[in-house]
Design a protein around this motif. Sequence first.
Motif, short mmCIF file in Angstrom:
data_model
loop_
_atom_site.label_atom_id
_atom_site.label_comp_id
_atom_site.label_asym_id
_atom_site.label_seq_id
_atom_site.Cartn_x
_atom_site.Cartn_y
_atom_site.Cartn_z
N ALA A 1 47.72 32.80 32.24
CA ALA A 1 47.36 31.93 33.36
C ALA A 1 46.90 32.81 34.52
CB ALA A 1 48.56 31.09 33.78
N ASN A 2 45.64 32.64 34.92
CA ASN A 2 45.05 33.47 35.98
C ASN A 2 44.90 32.69 37.28
OD1 ASN A 2 44.54 35.79 34.30
ND2 ASN A 2 42.83 34.66 33.39
N PHE B 1 36.33 37.75 51.68
CA PHE B 1 36.34 39.21 51.68
C PHE B 1 35.38 39.78 50.65
CE2 PHE B 1 40.40 37.97 53.44
CZ PHE B 1 40.60 38.86 54.49
N ASP B 2 35.22 39.08 49.52
CA ASP B 2 34.35 39.53 48.44
C ASP B 2 33.80 38.30 47.73
OD1 ASP B 2 33.09 40.56 46.25
OD2 ASP B 2 34.76 41.80 45.57
N PRO B 3 32.54 37.93 47.99
CA PRO B 3 31.97 36.72 47.39
C PRO B 3 31.94 36.73 45.88
CG PRO B 3 30.61 37.51 49.22
CD PRO B 3 31.62 38.59 48.94
N ALA B 4 32.08 37.91 45.27
CA ALA B 4 32.04 37.99 43.81
C ALA B 4 33.36 37.59 43.18
CB ALA B 4 31.68 39.42 43.38
N ARG B 5 34.41 37.45 43.98
CA ARG B 5 35.72 37.08 43.44
C ARG B 5 36.04 35.63 43.80
NH1 ARG B 5 39.59 42.38 44.48
NH2 ARG B 5 37.93 43.94 44.46
N SER B 6 37.04 35.09 43.13
CA SER B 6 37.40 33.69 43.41
C SER B 6 38.91 33.52 43.32
CB SER B 6 36.72 32.75 42.42
OG SER B 6 37.13 33.04 41.10
N HIS B 7 39.41 32.58 44.12
CA HIS B 7 40.84 32.25 44.10
C HIS B 7 41.19 31.51 42.81
CE1 HIS B 7 44.38 29.85 46.03
NE2 HIS B 7 44.81 30.99 45.54
N ARG B 8 40.38 30.54 42.46
CA ARG B 8 40.58 29.78 41.24
C ARG B 8 39.90 30.52 40.09
NH1 ARG B 8 42.48 24.79 42.36
NH2 ARG B 8 41.90 24.06 40.29
N GLN B 9 40.62 30.67 38.97
CA GLN B 9 40.12 31.48 37.88
C GLN B 9 40.39 30.81 36.54
OE1 GLN B 9 41.93 35.37 38.40
NE2 GLN B 9 40.76 35.78 40.25
N PRO B 10 39.65 31.16 35.50
CA PRO B 10 39.85 30.51 34.20
C PRO B 10 41.11 31.00 33.50
CG PRO B 10 38.21 32.25 34.01
CD PRO B 10 38.52 32.11 35.48
N GLY B 11 41.78 30.10 32.79
CA GLY B 11 42.84 30.52 31.89
C GLY B 11 42.23 31.18 30.67
N GLN B 12 43.03 32.04 30.00
CA GLN B 12 42.49 32.79 28.86
C GLN B 12 43.39 32.65 27.63
OE1 GLN B 12 41.95 36.57 31.22
NE2 GLN B 12 40.05 36.65 30.05
N LEU B 13 42.77 32.56 26.47
CA LEU B 13 43.47 32.52 25.19
C LEU B 13 42.89 33.61 24.30
CD1 LEU B 13 45.42 31.13 23.17
CD2 LEU B 13 43.53 29.61 22.57
N PHE B 14 43.76 34.45 23.75
CA PHE B 14 43.34 35.55 22.89
C PHE B 14 43.92 35.34 21.49
CE2 PHE B 14 43.50 37.15 27.22
CZ PHE B 14 42.25 37.73 27.36
N GLU B 15 43.03 35.22 20.51
CA GLU B 15 43.47 35.05 19.13
C GLU B 15 43.76 36.41 18.51
OE1 GLU B 15 42.06 33.41 14.78
OE2 GLU B 15 40.75 33.13 16.51
N ASN B 16 44.90 36.50 17.85
CA ASN B 16 45.29 37.72 17.14
C ASN B 16 44.53 37.77 15.82
OD1 ASN B 16 46.64 39.87 15.89
ND2 ASN B 16 48.63 39.26 16.72
N LEU B 17 43.71 38.79 15.65
CA LEU B 17 42.93 38.95 14.43
C LEU B 17 43.68 39.73 13.37
CD1 LEU B 17 39.47 39.81 16.03
CD2 LEU B 17 40.38 37.56 15.41
N GLY B 18 44.91 40.13 13.71
CA GLY B 18 45.71 40.95 12.80
C GLY B 18 45.78 42.37 13.30
N GLY B 19 46.98 42.98 13.19
CA GLY B 19 47.13 44.37 13.61
C GLY B 19 47.03 44.57 15.10
N ALA B 20 47.35 43.53 15.89
CA ALA B 20 47.29 43.60 17.35
C ALA B 20 45.88 43.89 17.85
CB ALA B 20 48.28 44.64 17.90
N ARG B 21 44.90 43.27 17.20
CA ARG B 21 43.52 43.27 17.71
C ARG B 21 43.16 41.83 18.04
NH1 ARG B 21 40.20 47.14 18.32
NH2 ARG B 21 38.47 45.70 18.06
#
Length: 563
Positions: free
Chosen positions: A381-382, A392-412
């Motif tokens: 949760a970001n 302060f920096d127009p390239a950044r944002s307060h609201r950010q996307p959540g992320q999901l990382f699928e385990n491909l095996g072997g911690a990759r």
Amino acid sequence: MSPSVPARLFCALLAAASAAAGQGDVAAPRFVDSATELGIDFTHRHFGTGEKYMPENMGPGVALLDFDGDGLLDVYFAQGAPLTGDDRDATAVNRLYRQTPDGTFVDVSAAAGVDDPGYGMGASFGDYDRDGDLDLYLTNFGANVLLRNRGDGTFEDVTATAGVDCPLWGVSSGFFDPDGDGDLDLYVANYLDFAFDNHKWCGNSQTGLRAYCHPGVYNAVPDCFYRNEGDGRFTEVSRQVGIVPTADGVGLGVAFADLDGDGHQDIYVANDATMNYLYLGDGKGQFTESALLAGVGFNDTGAAESSMGVEIGDLDGDGLPEIFLTHLDEQTNTLYRNLGGGLFTDITQTSGLAASSLAWVGFGTVFFDYDHDGDLDIVVANGHIIDNIELFDPARSHRQPGQLFENLGGARFEDVSTALGLTDKLVGRGAAAGDLDRDGDLDLVIAQNGGRSLVLLNQWGSQAHSVTFRLEGAQSNPQGFGAGLELQTGAQRQVREARSSSGYLSQGPPETHFGLGAARQVDELRVHWPSGQSQSYLSLRPGIVYTLYEKRAAPTDPSTPPS
């Protein structure tokens, strides 16, 4: 359809599942935000005044627990409150949503007596008094609160008699049993010595633009460690047991696991911009701080990172638990691989988790097998910590996307964040996973700072692809926290540990969930209880939530002299 899913949700969920299946893409949306339909209308308010008081942008956390013992998960949220002034807001209280038999939720905060009006950060739970009911511990900016579950759907405040107020700025907390006496002890990670009389001005002095301060402008405060005396009282013993009393630690996240493989519970503390702590336990309640020697105090460049959330679990399938940390933007989230023997190495760059986390500020994180393939995936949760970062920096944002990382095996890992189905960006903070709708897969609850909570129902698969275990300790602590579970299906072996607090300010249910892939039977499950006892179960069926009871010790014949 599971009978616990409300009928009015069925069409929406079926459509989402069909659309996802039709795309044939693992990254297709697999989660549906169903908070409104389920009746969970919690919207966090931080009561920001423009003064940029540090607590305003840190919470909230979330806890998933079955507080009334009906077999259905309930949801608890921490809430902010007015920080200054004499006027209280009667609606600014923590919220408990009880799940009803039709799968919807009802706010029972006031009736249950859990509507704490303090400035809430997070919550954890455990049966500290061994009466069969889950009790709640609440961290606040200010004194914390212990709520004892009476077993009739209500709670009572026993903070004073238990002696666990820890009146600092408490953030993450958790119950665990490091001395193996069957009673749950309590750890509280504390943040900073922020107070209104030492509030500092931070921001751009030339433009007069204010911002929340970096934690380095305040002093660290010690964590609290409470030993359960077994009679409803606790004793603060951090100095006596080896918890660093005065140090640079700025605690935000805490998690417990056997990290060095000696069979005893250890503590990992995620510190903000200072070295993280690893307290190795000896099984008798004593600890040795070992983060530097273990390789988990700093990242692979020797830098202290802005650690917020921490999660622990076996990501590479070798039976040893890894440590994952969420961090500030322009830092990567960090993954430490367990090499065995209490040693770790930073594999962030080779895991596929580095580049995708550089732009975001990570808080809550959860390991869970969202796709039932038998390995643990990661959700983060970001949300930025500075609410006006765009100025302060127009390239950044307060609201950010959540992320999901699928385990491909072997911690990759592969970033499959579109599977979360989120169209809006978040100010994510606490996160927890649990099977809310009892359909066999794990759902997500994400709490936002200054915004509404999300309840993301997982549409991945059916109960035939998973199995879940609840533990009932007899000689061990009541929830079996610290127990190891080894599950064998064909050639695949999965190892999990029954754990309590993890992530950031949050706690998932005391259940251990296994995805089974293509297997249609569990060949064997072995449970290694904290007491040292092991039990084996053969030929278990998928699609069931099993409750496993630890065998009681055989009674001793008083007429037989000890050997």
